[in-house]
Design an enzyme around this catalytic site. Sequence first.
Site, PDB file in Angstrom:
ATOM      1  N   ASP A  91      46.121 -34.319   2.735  1.00  0.00           N
ATOM      2  CA  ASP A  91      45.302 -33.109   2.804  1.00  0.00           C
ATOM      3  C   ASP A  91      45.117 -32.625   4.237  1.00  0.00           C
ATOM      4  OD1 ASP A  91      44.943 -32.769   0.143  1.00  0.00           O
ATOM      5  OD2 ASP A  91      42.861 -33.427   0.073  1.00  0.00           O
ATOM      6  N   HIS A 133      34.206 -28.842   4.507  1.00  0.00           N
ATOM      7  CA  HIS A 133      34.444 -30.158   3.913  1.00  0.00           C
ATOM      8  C   HIS A 133      34.540 -31.269   4.961  1.00  0.00           C
ATOM      9  CE1 HIS A 133      35.053 -28.215   0.120  1.00  0.00           C
ATOM     10  NE2 HIS A 133      36.202 -27.648   0.462  1.00  0.00           N
TER      11      HIS A 133
END
Length: 391
Positions: A91, A133
Site C-alpha cells: 500500500d 490514514h
Amino acid sequence: MSNDAQRIVAYIVSSELIAASSQLPSNKQRSSAVHSLIHALGLSKRVKVIRPVLASYKDLATYHTREYLDAVLAPQKSPSALEDTFGLDSDCPQFPLLPAYVSLVAGAALTAVQALITNEAQITICWDGGRHHAQKGEAAGFCYVADCVLALMALKRAPPRTPGGRKPRTMYIDLDLHFSDAVSQAFVSSNSRTHQILTLSIHHSSPGFFPPSNLSGLPDLSSASFDPFTLSLPLHAGASPVTFARIWPLVENVRAAFDPDYIVLQCGVDALSGDPCGVGNWSLQGLGDAVTSVLGWGLPSMLLGGGGYNTPNAARAWASLTSIALGDPLPLDTHIPDHPAFPQYAPSFTLDVPQGTMQDGNTDAYLHEVEACFAGAVNALKERMDVDPSS
C-alpha cells in the site's frame, strides 16, 4: 471571515511539492494534473500562492514516533525490515522522493495553519494533503505523513481568537470515501477533556472495507466509551447527492453545538461517481454544495485533498472547489482549457463530474436511524460543552 469579494485564499504549493507528490505511488502524476488544470483555468492568478516551509524533524515528532521518522526520512534498514515494521509495503512502498514528500506535505499543512492563525488568509488550500490514514508509527492506506493530525495539533496550540478569549476550537470534517481512522483515533482519548477538537467523518462503511476501525460505525450512545467529540457517519454504497443533502443538516447541527473557531475540511474525492473505488455516486455539484455550506459559516478554514483515484476527476473537483473558495464558482459546464493534460478530460472536456446510475443503498429507514442517532449525539455534545463552556 470577510465577505466573498474580500476573502484572501492562500494556495500552498511549490514546484518541489508538486514533484514529490506526483511520485506518490497510489496517485502518480495526480498532483501535476491538479495544479496544471487550476493554472490553466486562471485560478492560480487569483489566490495568494504561499510556498510551504519544510517541516522539521521536531515538527514531525510532535506526533510521529522517532523510529518511524528515522525510517522514512533517512532509511538505514533493509527494505524488508522497513516493510515489516513501519507499513512501507504494498500500500505504501518507498519511493525516491519520500523524505522530501513527508517534509513538504506536513510543511504545507503547517504553513496553511500559520496563515490562518495570523489572519494572512481566511481560507487555505493544500490539495496535496489530507493524508488521514497515516498512523503515529507507520504508513497506511497510501498515507505516509499525518498532516491532518499535525494541523489540528497546531491549531489546538493557537492563541485565542480574541484577547482573553477561550482556547480555540477546531472542527475537522472528512468527506473522503474512507473513514478518517488515524485522525479520529489521534484525538478520541483527549477530546472530551479539552473540548478543543471535534472530528466528524462521513464515509462508506461495510464489512471488509478499508480501514477496519471500531470507530467507523454509527456512534453507540449507550456505550461507556461514546465520545461526542469523535463522530462517525457511515453511508452505504451508492451514496448520491440526495443522500448527502439529507444528512447535511446533521453536520450543521454538530457545528452549531460545538461552535468552532476553525474548520479543517478534508475534501477527498473518491466518493464521486466514476472513481475506481466504485462505491460512491456523489456528483461534483453535491460536493460543491457541501463545501459552499462549510465556507458559508464564515470561519477560518483549511481545505485539504485526500483520496481520489480518477486523476482527471480529482483535478476537476479541486479546481472547482478552488473557485468556490474564491467566492466565484466556475460553471460546471466550463470547458477544459487547452493545456498539456487536455486529452485526459475526454470525452466531455468539461468541468462537471455528474452523478452516475448506481442505486443508492441508503434507504429511508437507514437515514432515519442516522438522524435519530445524531440527534442524541448532538444533545450529548451540548451537555459536555455546558460543563466547561470556556474551554
